[in-house]
Design an enzyme around this catalytic site. Sequence first.
Site, PDB file in Angstrom:
ATOM      1  N   PRO A   1       0.718  -1.111   0.070  1.00  0.00           N
ATOM      2  CG  PRO A   1      -0.272  -1.215   2.283  1.00  0.00           C
ATOM      3  CD  PRO A   1       0.972  -1.680   1.182  1.00  0.00           C
ATOM      4  CD  GLU A   2       2.307   3.532  -4.218  1.00  0.00           C
ATOM      5  OE1 GLU A   2       2.605   4.739  -4.582  1.00  0.00           O
ATOM      6  OE2 GLU A   2       2.355   2.738  -5.122  1.00  0.00           O
TER       7      GLU A   2
END
Length: 260
Positions: free
Chosen positions: A2-3
């Site tokens: 995830p960013e």
Amino acid sequence: MPELPEVETIVRGLAPRLQGQQIVQARYWPSRVFRGEFPPELAGAVVWQVSRYGKFIVARCDRGFLGIHLGMTGKLLFDAAPQKHTRAFWEFSEFRLVLEDIRQFGRVLWGEQLPEPIASLGPDPLEVPREEFVQRARRYRTSVKGLLLNQQFLRGLGNIYADELLFRARLHPERRTEELSPAAWERVWTEMRHLLLEAIALGGSSISDYVNTAGRKGSFQREHRVYAREGEPCVVCGSPIQKTVLLQRGTHYCPRCQRL
DNA sequence: AGTATGACCTGATGGC
DNA sequence: TGCCATCAGGTCATAC
């Protein structure tokens, strides 16, 4: 995995359920996710606030800060049964929060103060003022993609959003930062905000296995203009999107819209 | 000090 | 079917 937009989506799912709740007990399985100091048991700790620091999820408790980074394959799920890749859980009175992480690139940290490396991350992309962003950007001499991925420069961008941002700003990923004018950096700042806000609104990008705390996928992957679109036509000019390797990361761009 | 390069993990996928 | 190489939303330690 995830960013920033994915972590923001996760935090929005966690915060209303955790805030004000007491941890009844915690359990940690030995893994690389706990490097250095093992987090304390935390039984009896009360969570006051859950927030995002770049790609870190931070739970501020009555006795310290619990920091969680999901690495590439980390997931936080409510009430999942422990299985092969479960690394930790925190049990609350009404539910249990479970950390799963196949590749063990994630991290769990604890400190009475906000622990490193969280405390020394760069500013948040959605909070940094335009002038400060431009000033900071001009201190570095590297490729523009390398700078966007540098968490000391700015916290939260990763490979997908770096590629998507560079396409929107019409910059080749290998452009040298020292060659860019303040006006070009201002364009990056503006496009960065639009990109991240749109991605958050759609719950982030799910490429293979990212899910939020409710186990649901995001839908921003449908809006990607270059990432994982190698050979497909550019949405602006129709040229085939190219993929190369830069800094050992897959890098996607339009050779016509993003010239060196 | 800033920047580039393997190392760290496991699983999915595709070519032969 | 199986084997092997390659690839993956990320850092992190080390070397220049």
